[in-house]
Scaffold this motif. Structure first.
Motif, PDB file in Angstrom:
ATOM      1  N   SER A  19     -28.017  36.433   2.445  1.00 63.78           N
ATOM      2  CA  SER A  19     -27.954  35.261   1.717  1.00 63.78           C
ATOM      3  C   SER A  19     -30.032  35.873   2.305  1.00 63.78           C
ATOM      4  CB  SER A  19     -28.619  34.158   2.320  1.00 63.78           C
ATOM      5  OG  SER A  19     -27.741  33.288   1.519  1.00 63.78           O
ATOM      6  N   LEU A  20     -29.525  36.191   3.911  1.00 63.09           N
ATOM      7  CA  LEU A  20     -30.980  36.728   4.510  1.00 63.09           C
ATOM      8  C   LEU A  20     -31.476  38.233   4.386  1.00 63.09           C
ATOM      9  CD1 LEU A  20     -30.921  34.948   7.883  1.00 63.09           C
ATOM     10  CD2 LEU A  20     -32.318  35.312   6.214  1.00 63.09           C
ATOM     11  N   ALA A  21     -29.954  39.126   4.374  1.00 59.24           N
ATOM     12  CA  ALA A  21     -30.297  40.475   4.085  1.00 59.24           C
ATOM     13  C   ALA A  21     -31.063  40.639   2.608  1.00 59.24           C
ATOM     14  CB  ALA A  21     -29.074  41.281   3.447  1.00 59.24           C
ATOM     15  N   ALA A  22     -30.803  39.146   2.113  1.00 59.74           N
ATOM     16  CA  ALA A  22     -31.484  39.280   0.329  1.00 59.74           C
ATOM     17  C   ALA A  22     -32.958  38.753   0.223  1.00 59.74           C
ATOM     18  CB  ALA A  22     -31.085  38.174  -0.659  1.00 59.74           C
ATOM     19  N   LEU A  23     -32.842  37.918   1.266  1.00 61.82           N
ATOM     20  CA  LEU A  23     -34.286  37.629   1.566  1.00 61.82           C
ATOM     21  C   LEU A  23     -35.277  39.058   2.512  1.00 61.82           C
ATOM     22  CD1 LEU A  23     -36.419  35.042   1.922  1.00 61.82           C
ATOM     23  CD2 LEU A  23     -35.895  34.796   4.056  1.00 61.82           C
ATOM     24  N   TYR A  24     -35.202  39.554   2.513  1.00 61.15           N
ATOM     25  CA  TYR A  24     -35.234  40.846   3.598  1.00 61.15           C
ATOM     26  C   TYR A  24     -35.469  42.047   2.767  1.00 61.15           C
ATOM     27  CZ  TYR A  24     -37.042  37.283   6.870  1.00 61.15           C
ATOM     28  OH  TYR A  24     -37.451  36.084   7.669  1.00 61.15           O
ATOM     29  N   GLY A  25     -34.842  42.249   1.832  1.00 60.70           N
ATOM     30  CA  GLY A  25     -34.318  44.194   1.415  1.00 60.70           C
ATOM     31  C   GLY A  25     -33.653  44.431   2.059  1.00 60.70           C
ATOM     32  N   VAL A  26     -32.318  44.187   2.952  1.00 64.41           N
ATOM     33  CA  VAL A  26     -31.739  44.946   3.913  1.00 64.41           C
ATOM     34  C   VAL A  26     -30.583  45.341   3.435  1.00 64.41           C
ATOM     35  CG1 VAL A  26     -31.227  44.814   6.016  1.00 64.41           C
ATOM     36  CG2 VAL A  26     -33.246  43.828   6.083  1.00 64.41           C
ATOM     37  N   THR A  27     -29.899  46.491   3.072  1.00 61.52           N
ATOM     38  CA  THR A  27     -28.528  46.378   2.514  1.00 61.52           C
ATOM     39  C   THR A  27     -27.760  46.246   3.444  1.00 61.52           C
ATOM     40  OG1 THR A  27     -29.196  48.100   1.620  1.00 61.52           O
ATOM     41  CG2 THR A  27     -27.436  48.653   1.730  1.00 61.52           C
ATOM     42  N   GLN A  28     -26.357  45.552   2.816  1.00 65.79           N
ATOM     43  CA  GLN A  28     -25.578  45.415   4.067  1.00 65.79           C
ATOM     44  C   GLN A  28     -23.875  45.731   3.830  1.00 65.79           C
ATOM     45  OE1 GLN A  28     -25.218  40.938   3.688  1.00 65.79           O
ATOM     46  NE2 GLN A  28     -22.199  40.571   5.137  1.00 65.79           N
ATOM     47  N   ILE A  29     -23.632  46.043   4.060  1.00 67.52           N
ATOM     48  CA  ILE A  29     -22.298  46.804   4.381  1.00 67.52           C
ATOM     49  C   ILE A  29     -21.488  46.216   5.249  1.00 67.52           C
ATOM     50  CG2 ILE A  29     -20.692  49.104   3.516  1.00 67.52           C
ATOM     51  CD1 ILE A  29     -23.520  50.438   3.974  1.00 67.52           C
ATOM     52  N   SER A  30     -20.440  45.349   4.146  1.00 65.25           N
ATOM     53  CA  SER A  30     -19.324  44.543   5.018  1.00 65.25           C
ATOM     54  C   SER A  30     -17.804  45.705   5.256  1.00 65.25           C
ATOM     55  CB  SER A  30     -19.394  42.817   4.777  1.00 65.25           C
ATOM     56  OG  SER A  30     -17.890  42.359   5.602  1.00 65.25           O
ATOM     57  N   TRP A  31     -16.725  45.165   5.914  1.00 63.59           N
ATOM     58  CA  TRP A  31     -16.137  45.944   6.111  1.00 63.59           C
ATOM     59  C   TRP A  31     -14.716  45.201   6.263  1.00 63.59           C
ATOM     60  CZ3 TRP A  31     -14.123  44.111  10.602  1.00 63.59           C
ATOM     61  CH2 TRP A  31     -14.919  43.670  11.714  1.00 63.59           C
ATOM     62  N   GLY A  32     -15.184  43.966   6.080  1.00 57.42           N
ATOM     63  CA  GLY A  32     -13.731  43.116   6.678  1.00 57.42           C
ATOM     64  C   GLY A  32     -13.845  41.440   5.942  1.00 57.42           C
ATOM     65  N   SER A  33     -15.601  41.135   4.711  1.00 57.23           N
ATOM     66  CA  SER A  33     -15.271  40.079   4.412  1.00 57.23           C
ATOM     67  C   SER A  33     -14.929  40.663   2.528  1.00 57.23           C
ATOM     68  CB  SER A  33     -17.153  39.880   3.980  1.00 57.23           C
ATOM     69  OG  SER A  33     -17.154  39.602   5.263  1.00 57.23           O
ATOM     70  N   THR A  34     -14.016  39.956   1.715  1.00 57.69           N
ATOM     71  CA  THR A  34     -13.936  39.639   1.089  1.00 57.69           C
ATOM     72  C   THR A  34     -13.597  38.969  -0.054  1.00 57.69           C
ATOM     73  OG1 THR A  34     -11.390  39.038   2.171  1.00 57.69           O
ATOM     74  CG2 THR A  34     -11.324  41.030   2.481  1.00 57.69           C
TER      75      THR A  34
END
Length: 345
Positions: A19-34
């Motif tokens: 949610s914060l990443a969307a607000l600030y335009g930061v790409t998030q790449i998760s390796w475990g969240s399914t």
């Protein structure tokens, strides 16, 4: 400024970060969240993951019920995005074929932190499961929750060999080997592709100094490695890559996806200052490569396709892959029913 974030592990952590990443335009790449909730691009437009989403694992669970003609199954899940997401997928699939009467859900409170788990919270659910007389019990929760929940199941007589337990990928045999007996089964995403042997060789050449020296600065996090919740790095940590956690190949490929994206943008003449926001996100979504977890590519939701092992604890005890749930065939392949070990013998 932060341009990209790798992680988190638990979906309950990744969701607010996304949610914060969307607000600030930061790409998030998760390796475990399914959790399938994270596929919603209206809510989480900058979220990408290198591990398959639970839409696939939930499908594998429902196909298990169909394949083995399970008349009814209890589904114990933690009331947080990961557990609720899996339960929702299984119930949705059962409803599509008007078979939802075969799934009985039991939500239990999510209690993060090993010191805060109250065994009396899930006890009523455990007793209801026992009283229902079902012979199959699926467990969908993170390992820390399962470590608190499983002793309750034992105390209520659900680990006496009369109920077949099937865990999600977050509840492997190593979660509680003293409680999970021969016959236990769990799902696990296929995470070791054709390049895994080369990675294993590279990993075996590493030393403790390689990880901790000033060149890489691995021990410069806000929380020192000595205080981290995971295992401390020692001289033997690099002895055998096969001992790494299930998610480790996906961590490597999450980082590699970000590196490839940045490298390609630089090669296209994009200035470093402009490698951010939608420019970086769109490039990450477009990359494809052969990673150590297999072929990596993302769909428009930032999800990665993948298949699953059905892992079975066999005499020894030792956990072995017994079959593969093929994403494309939407069915189990290579399964030999007679070779499976069940808790009832």
């Amino acid at each position: 400024p932060v341009r990209a974030v790798l992680g988190g592990y638990h979906s309950a952590i990744s969701a607010p970060v996304a949610s914060l990443a969307a607000l600030y335009g930061v790409t998030q790449i998760s390796w475990g969240s399914t959790s399938p909730v994270l596929s919603n691009k209206d809510s989480y437009p900058y979220f990408v993951r290198s591990i398959p989403p639970d839409t696939l694992q939930g499908t594998a669970m429902w196909r298990f019920i169909e394949h083995f003609l399970v008349p009814a199954a209890a589904f114990a899940y933690a009331r947080e995005p990961y557990g609720e997401g899996l339960f929702s997928i299984v119930t949705d699939l059962s409803m599509r074929v008007q078979q939802d009467f075969r799934i009985i859900g039991y939500g239990v409170r999510y209690m993060p932190g090993s010191q805060s788990y109250d065994p009396e919270e899930p006890r009523p659910s455990a007793r209801l499961i026992k009283g229902s007389g079902v012979r199959f019990l699926f467990i969908a929760m993170t390992a820390d929750q399962a470590q608190g929940f499983l002793p309750v199941l034992q105390e209520e007589g659900l680990l006496d060999g009369t109920v077949q337990l099937i865990g999600s990928e977050a509840v492997p045999f190593s979660t509680a080997p003293e409680l999970l007996t021969v016959g236990y089964m769990h799902f696990a995403p296929l995470g070791r592709g054709g390049l895994w042997p080369k990675f294993r060789e590279l990993f075996s050449r590493m030393t403790l100094d390689d990880a901790l020296n000033a060149q890489y600065g691995l021990d410069r996090f806000e929380v020192p490695l000595s205080q981290a919740r995971g295992r401390n790095l020692t001289a033997t940590s690099f002895a055998n890559a096969d001992d790494l956690a299930l998610e480790s190949p996906f961590i490597f490929d999450a980082a590699y996806a970000a590196i490839i994206a940045v490298n390609e943008l630089l090669g296209e003449g994009v200035a470093i200052a402009d490698i951010r926001g939608r420019t970086l996100l769109n490039k990450v979504l477009s990359v494809s490569f052969e990673g150590i977890s297999g072929f990596v590519a993302f769909d428009r939701n930032g999800d990665r396709a993948g298949s699953y092992h059905l892992v079975n604890v066999q005499p020894g005890p030792v956990a072995r892959p017994a079959a593969i749930f093929d994403m494309h065939a939407q069915s189990f392949v290579g399964i030999a029913d007679t070779a499976l070990h069940w808790v009832s013998g």
